[in-house]
Design a protein around this motif. Structure first.
Motif, PDB file in Angstrom:
ATOM      1  N   GLY A   1       0.802  -1.225   0.000  1.00 23.62           N
ATOM      2  CA  GLY A   1       0.000   0.000   0.000  1.00 23.62           C
ATOM      3  C   GLY A   1       0.831   1.269   0.000  1.00 23.62           C
ATOM      4  O   GLY A   1       2.060   1.244   0.050  1.00 23.62           O
ATOM      5  N   ASN A   2       0.106   2.410  -0.025  1.00 23.66           N
ATOM      6  CA  ASN A   2       0.742   3.710  -0.174  1.00 23.66           C
ATOM      7  C   ASN A   2       1.630   4.105   0.992  1.00 23.66           C
ATOM      8  O   ASN A   2       2.666   4.729   0.812  1.00 23.66           O
ATOM      9  CB  ASN A   2      -0.326   4.795  -0.347  1.00 23.66           C
ATOM     10  CG  ASN A   2      -0.814   4.801  -1.767  1.00 23.66           C
ATOM     11  OD1 ASN A   2      -0.117   4.313  -2.657  1.00 23.66           O
ATOM     12  ND2 ASN A   2      -2.005   5.324  -1.970  1.00 23.66           N
ATOM     13  N   GLY A   3       1.175   3.742   2.191  1.00 20.25           N
ATOM     14  CA  GLY A   3       1.945   4.097   3.394  1.00 20.25           C
ATOM     15  C   GLY A   3       3.356   3.544   3.286  1.00 20.25           C
ATOM     16  O   GLY A   3       4.343   4.245   3.533  1.00 20.25           O
ATOM     17  N   ASP A   4       3.474   2.296   2.855  1.00 19.22           N
ATOM     18  CA  ASP A   4       4.786   1.668   2.707  1.00 19.22           C
ATOM     19  C   ASP A   4       5.627   2.393   1.676  1.00 19.22           C
ATOM     20  O   ASP A   4       6.834   2.550   1.837  1.00 19.22           O
ATOM     21  CB  ASP A   4       4.617   0.219   2.216  1.00 19.22           C
ATOM     22  CG  ASP A   4       4.387  -0.717   3.382  1.00 19.22           C
ATOM     23  OD1 ASP A   4       4.256  -0.213   4.497  1.00 19.22           O
ATOM     24  OD2 ASP A   4       4.338  -1.931   3.142  1.00 19.22           O
ATOM     25  N   ARG A   5       4.989   2.797   0.592  1.00 15.37           N
ATOM     26  CA  ARG A   5       5.730   3.481  -0.478  1.00 15.37           C
ATOM     27  C   ARG A   5       6.292   4.811   0.038  1.00 15.37           C
ATOM     28  O   ARG A   5       7.434   5.167  -0.232  1.00 15.37           O
ATOM     29  CB  ARG A   5       4.830   3.734  -1.697  1.00 15.37           C
ATOM     30  CG  ARG A   5       4.685   2.485  -2.515  1.00 15.37           C
ATOM     31  CD  ARG A   5       3.825   2.663  -3.736  1.00 15.37           C
ATOM     32  NE  ARG A   5       3.788   1.383  -4.403  1.00 15.37           N
ATOM     33  CZ  ARG A   5       4.577   1.030  -5.417  1.00 15.37           C
ATOM     34  NH1 ARG A   5       5.405   1.894  -5.953  1.00 15.37           N
ATOM     35  NH2 ARG A   5       4.517  -0.172  -5.927  1.00 15.37           N
ATOM     36  N   LEU A   6       5.467   5.542   0.775  1.00 15.80           N
ATOM     37  CA  LEU A   6       5.943   6.823   1.315  1.00 15.80           C
ATOM     38  C   LEU A   6       7.099   6.597   2.281  1.00 15.80           C
ATOM     39  O   LEU A   6       8.107   7.299   2.230  1.00 15.80           O
ATOM     40  CB  LEU A   6       4.809   7.563   2.026  1.00 15.80           C
ATOM     41  CG  LEU A   6       3.719   8.162   1.119  1.00 15.80           C
ATOM     42  CD1 LEU A   6       2.586   8.731   1.951  1.00 15.80           C
ATOM     43  CD2 LEU A   6       4.290   9.246   0.214  1.00 15.80           C
ATOM     44  N   ARG A   7       6.940   5.583   3.137  1.00 19.75           N
ATOM     45  CA  ARG A   7       8.009   5.301   4.111  1.00 19.75           C
ATOM     46  C   ARG A   7       9.298   4.913   3.396  1.00 19.75           C
ATOM     47  O   ARG A   7      10.379   5.376   3.725  1.00 19.75           O
ATOM     48  CB  ARG A   7       7.588   4.178   5.065  1.00 19.75           C
ATOM     49  CG  ARG A   7       7.062   4.712   6.392  1.00 19.75           C
ATOM     50  CD  ARG A   7       7.031   3.647   7.480  1.00 19.75           C
ATOM     51  NE  ARG A   7       6.310   2.449   7.080  1.00 19.75           N
ATOM     52  CZ  ARG A   7       4.984   2.350   7.042  1.00 19.75           C
ATOM     53  NH1 ARG A   7       4.230   3.393   7.359  1.00 19.75           N
ATOM     54  NH2 ARG A   7       4.397   1.221   6.679  1.00 19.75           N
ATOM     55  N   LEU A   8       9.164   4.071   2.369  1.00 22.02           N
ATOM     56  CA  LEU A   8      10.353   3.633   1.638  1.00 22.02           C
ATOM     57  C   LEU A   8      10.990   4.825   0.908  1.00 22.02           C
ATOM     58  O   LEU A   8      12.219   4.950   0.869  1.00 22.02           O
ATOM     59  CB  LEU A   8       9.979   2.528   0.641  1.00 22.02           C
ATOM     60  CG  LEU A   8      11.136   1.908  -0.125  1.00 22.02           C
ATOM     61  CD1 LEU A   8      12.147   1.248   0.825  1.00 22.02           C
ATOM     62  CD2 LEU A   8      10.643   0.860  -1.149  1.00 22.02           C
ATOM     63  N   ALA A   9      10.169   5.700   0.362  1.00 21.43           N
ATOM     64  CA  ALA A   9      10.706   6.875  -0.343  1.00 21.43           C
ATOM     65  C   ALA A   9      11.534   7.732   0.612  1.00 21.43           C
ATOM     66  O   ALA A   9      12.625   8.195   0.256  1.00 21.43           O
ATOM     67  CB  ALA A   9       9.571   7.690  -0.954  1.00 21.43           C
ATOM     68  N   GLU A  10      11.035   7.908   1.822  1.00 24.38           N
ATOM     69  CA  GLU A  10      11.773   8.727   2.802  1.00 24.38           C
ATOM     70  C   GLU A  10      13.090   8.063   3.173  1.00 24.38           C
ATOM     71  O   GLU A  10      14.142   8.700   3.234  1.00 24.38           O
ATOM     72  CB  GLU A  10      10.922   8.960   4.046  1.00 24.38           C
ATOM     73  CG  GLU A  10       9.915  10.069   3.804  1.00 24.38           C
ATOM     74  CD  GLU A  10       9.053  10.390   5.010  1.00 24.38           C
ATOM     75  OE1 GLU A  10       8.768  11.574   5.236  1.00 24.38           O
ATOM     76  OE2 GLU A  10       8.649   9.452   5.716  1.00 24.38           O
ATOM     77  N   LEU A  11      12.989   6.760   3.368  1.00 24.74           N
ATOM     78  CA  LEU A  11      14.189   5.988   3.751  1.00 24.74           C
ATOM     79  C   LEU A  11      15.251   6.061   2.652  1.00 24.74           C
ATOM     80  O   LEU A  11      16.436   6.246   2.907  1.00 24.74           O
ATOM     81  CB  LEU A  11      13.730   4.554   3.920  1.00 24.74           C
ATOM     82  CG  LEU A  11      14.537   3.635   4.763  1.00 24.74           C
ATOM     83  CD1 LEU A  11      13.714   3.346   6.026  1.00 24.74           C
ATOM     84  CD2 LEU A  11      14.780   2.330   4.052  1.00 24.74           C
ATOM     85  N   LEU A  12      14.803   5.948   1.395  1.00 24.86           N
ATOM     86  CA  LEU A  12      15.770   5.907   0.290  1.00 24.86           C
ATOM     87  C   LEU A  12      16.308   7.291  -0.053  1.00 24.86           C
ATOM     88  O   LEU A  12      17.400   7.410  -0.614  1.00 24.86           O
ATOM     89  CB  LEU A  12      15.145   5.245  -0.939  1.00 24.86           C
ATOM     90  CG  LEU A  12      14.806   3.762  -0.750  1.00 24.86           C
ATOM     91  CD1 LEU A  12      14.208   3.184  -2.027  1.00 24.86           C
ATOM     92  CD2 LEU A  12      16.029   2.948  -0.325  1.00 24.86           C
ATOM     93  N   ALA A  13      15.554   8.337   0.280  1.00 27.33           N
ATOM     94  CA  ALA A  13      16.078   9.695   0.070  1.00 27.33           C
ATOM     95  C   ALA A  13      17.316   9.874   0.939  1.00 27.33           C
ATOM     96  O   ALA A  13      18.360  10.350   0.485  1.00 27.33           O
ATOM     97  CB  ALA A  13      15.021  10.734   0.404  1.00 27.33           C
ATOM     98  N   ASP A  14      17.209   9.454   2.186  1.00 30.42           N
ATOM     99  CA  ASP A  14      18.380   9.531   3.077  1.00 30.42           C
ATOM    100  C   ASP A  14      19.459   8.572   2.606  1.00 30.42           C
ATOM    101  O   ASP A  14      20.652   8.875   2.662  1.00 30.42           O
ATOM    102  CB  ASP A  14      17.991   9.164   4.515  1.00 30.42           C
ATOM    103  CG  ASP A  14      17.203  10.284   5.166  1.00 30.42           C
ATOM    104  OD1 ASP A  14      17.239  11.407   4.632  1.00 30.42           O
ATOM    105  OD2 ASP A  14      16.531  10.018   6.175  1.00 30.42           O
TER     106      ASP A  14
END
Ligand code: NG1
Length: 451
Positions: free
Chosen positions: A151-164
């Motif tokens: 779901g979307n929540g996971d995608r947002l979390r992963l995006a934040e993690l991968l930005a760092d």
């Protein structure tokens, strides 16, 4: 996908059939060099991607091969702590993803994988091929650990993690690329706000297309281009501190400004006019020396340098902080208005904003180059309603908003004016109509013939 699976079987014979995942590239319609200040951006995915075929290995080794022979075979052992390879080495993008996921979920050093990378996304063209590779490697590594994106929540979390995560490679970017690559939607641009990460899809304009033109000036992120890019986040660190100091004097001595974007929401919630007045007082001179910055902030020059600038050389006339700050504020307004223009289907307005953004990137922020300036100039004369550099700049591509019924004429004119004289053997001029596709994900595994 079929081809990359066949390539994988040849490169890594034996074992189970590989799985596949893909991550698209992106272009940014507007909102350049603002993400690392927590200010919004308006990118979209493009229908060019990086595809990975991969299979788990039980010995903790991560073997990477690439269908492009410019990227030699590399491998590394999975470990709780990974150290970056030499700058410019392409395994760093995979290491960045693995290191971040290990930090987030713990490391099982036996988890390894064989990976074959294939891509039709040009490298160093401002289309975020590096972030697409990081995202694709993260999806593969999650898959070999039997973790699914849910779901979307996971995608947002992963995006934040991968930005760092991408800071591992040495660039100090914001989170635009990883967010749109993971959360992009077909036929939509994404208005992205940060801290917390929010994505608002905005439908692309009917009867208009976005044409990507590669200037062919390479903006590689290894070495010199990385330092030029990092000058933005570094100097914005100084600007933030000066604006914070001003806020403390004008509003409240306890107020903290974590990033420039916080001016516009949360406790402060300034209007653009208020922010402009504040910033004019914070940086009253066009050029500011390190000594003046340090004095204003009650630091020694070496302390100020260590805190924000690292080894960034100081120009004799001082740093152009006022123009850089102007770019941040005006680009913030342009992004908000561009989203409104998309929603109102106002192509002329979007084009004007894109043009103004290019001027601001070139004159105030200093991230254009003569070839990009020439390419946008030609594009406007050839019928683009808006033309601007996209991505980090210093080379790479432009994005051009063109009425759909004029696109052929537009491309002919750009081919004639800009790409004239390009060696024919290099193929057709490097420009294409970009279509926004869904964000990164696992692919369907093609069945081998007869199965
Ligand atoms: P590209 O064009 O992919 O190098 C970089 C940053 C973005 C953003 C843009 C400028 C990375 C991975 N990406 O993009 O976060 O700051 O420049 O708007 O550093």
């Amino acid at each position: 996908m079929e081809q990359v699976c066949a390539g994988f079987r040849a490169a890594f014979p034996g074992g189970d059939a590989p799985r596949v995942c893909r991550a698209p590239g992106r272009i940014n319609l507007i909102g350049e060099h603002t993400d690392y200040n927590g200010l919004p951006v308006l990118p979209m995915t493009v229908d060019r991607d990086i595809v990975l075929a991969f299979r788990e290995r039980p010995d903790g080794m991560i073997h990477l091969r690439n269908t492009d022979s410019a990227f030699p075979e590399v491998s590394f052992a999975n470990a709780a702590t990974l150290t970056p390879s030499a700058p410019g080495s392409w395994d760093n993008y995979c290491k960045a993803a693995v290191a971040a996921l290990n930090r987030a979920f713990g490391c099982d050093p036996r988890r390894g994988m064989d990976v074959l990378v294939a891509s039709d996304l040009p490298v160093a063209a401002g289309l975020a091929s590096s972030s697409a590779l990081v995202v694709a490697c993260a999806l593969a590594y999650l898959a070999v650990q039997d973790r699914d994106l849910d779901g979307n929540g996971d995608r947002l979390r992963l995006a934040e993690l991968l930005a760092d995560a991408e800071h591992f490679v040495g660039t100090r970017g914001g989170g635009m690329d990883q967010a749109v690559i993971l959360c992009g939607q077909a036929d939509h641009a994404c208005k992205i706000d940060f801290h917390p990460l929010r994505i608002e899809p905005a439908p692309l304009l009917p009867n208009h297309v976005v044409v990507v033109c590669d200037s062919t000036v390479k903006a590689e992120k290894g070495g010199a281009a990385r330092n030029r890019y990092n000058a933005g986040p570094r100097l914005c660190g100084v600007i933030r501190a000066l604006v914070e100091k001003q806020l403390q004097e004008e509003i409240d001595e306890d107020v903290a400004l974590e990033r420039l974007g916080d001016l516009f929401h949360g406790a402060l919630c300034l209007t653009v006019r208020e922010a402009r007045a504040l910033c004019a007082n914070a940086v009253p001179e066009p050029r500011v020396s390190l000594a003046a910055v340090a004095k204003r902030l009650g630091l020694r020059p070496d302390e100020a340098r260590a805190r924000w600038l690292d080894d960034l050389p100081e120009p004799p006339e001082g740093f152009p902080l006022q123009a850089m700050l102007r770019h941040q504020l005006t680009e913030y307004e342009r992004v908000e208005r561009a989203r409104d223009a998309l929603l109102a289907e106002d192509a002329e307005e979007l084009g004007r904003l894109m043009n103004a953004s290019h001027e601001s990137c070139a004159r105030d922020y200093g991230v254009s180059c003569p070839e990009l300036d020439r390419l946008v100039d030609i594009a406007r004369k050839a019928g683009a309603l808006g033309a601007r550099l996209t991505g980090a700049g210093f080379g790479g591509a432009t994005v051009n908003l063109v009425p759909a019924d004029r696109v052929e004429r537009f491309m002919d004119a750009v081919a004639r004016e800009y790409y004239r004289g390009f060696p024919k053997r290099q193929g057709p001029p490097p420009m294409f109509v970009a279509r926004a596709v869904n964000g990164a994900g696992m692919g369907t595994i093609p069945r081998p013939a007869g199965a």
